[in-house]
Design an enzyme around this catalytic site. Sequence first.
Site, PDB file in Angstrom:
ATOM      1  N   LYS A   1      -7.547   9.186   2.720  1.00 27.61           N
ATOM      2  CA  LYS A   1      -6.237   8.752   2.240  1.00 27.61           C
ATOM      3  C   LYS A   1      -6.032   7.338   2.774  1.00 27.61           C
ATOM      4  CE  LYS A   1      -1.297   9.442   2.378  1.00 27.61           C
ATOM      5  NZ  LYS A   1      -0.179   9.887   3.240  1.00 27.61           N
TER       6      LYS A   1
ATOM      7  N   GLY B   1       8.747   9.477   5.669  1.00 29.98           N
ATOM      8  CA  GLY B   1       9.569  10.186   6.641  1.00 29.98           C
ATOM      9  C   GLY B   1      11.063  10.056   6.461  1.00 29.98           C
TER      10      GLY B   1
END
Length: 256
Positions: free
Chosen positions: A95, A156
């Site tokens: 990733k 987040g």
Amino acid sequence: MLTLANHTFSSRLLTGTGKFSNATTMKSAVSAAQSNIVTLAMKRVASNNAQDETLKALRELGVTLLPNTSGAKNAQEAVFAAELSYEALGSQWVKLEIHPDQRYLLPDPIETLRAAETLVKKGFNVLPYCGADPVLCKRLEDVGCAAVMPLGAPIGSNQGLQTAPFLKIIVEQASIPVIVDAGIGKPSEAMAVMEMGVDAVLVNTAIATARNPVAMAKAFASAVETGRCAFEAGLGATSNVALASSPLTAFLEPTV
């Protein structure tokens, strides 16, 4: 079924491993989410030993590990991190994350494209975290990425689908899987973006910081599946005016 780089996965919900209170809770949540692919930080990969409880738990689950290059500030650092993960795990999955701005953690589009092109040439299955930029996503597809991972909102933040209009364009134009990464804070948001036609979502913070992470993981799994089913069923068209579902007959008018 989700297909990435000629590999097939039964779940369209990818999960992360950060922010959990302990490895046991993380393992239970990943299991409840029924995820086949799980991301983890390079520090976990670099340790690669039995003392790391998170890595041990993930191996027991038998999931596909997706090391991320979080912390890399440019293409060179990201490529180096990916090569380290390959040496540690023998896996070509990565990733790709490059975010030099530590306040908002927004991905650097130029360095991401450079790193993606290099890593693809080296044989990696590259899943780049990127902005919800339709042009950039096509460029990443053109250099051979296995999927694109545009953000819904900052990492987040739990702000939801702030980039929805652009995600729709990306889905419309993409010939590779689109995985929405970052910002999804509620199961309803995961369902909404799946209804939009994205191929999968990645969720970490919303699960890990919930009062009951395991229950929240189950909720996200159900939401993702429901959203995908709705997309495949074909959503009804919207209208700016009312359209009667029953015939407007004259049965109340007096008869002669």
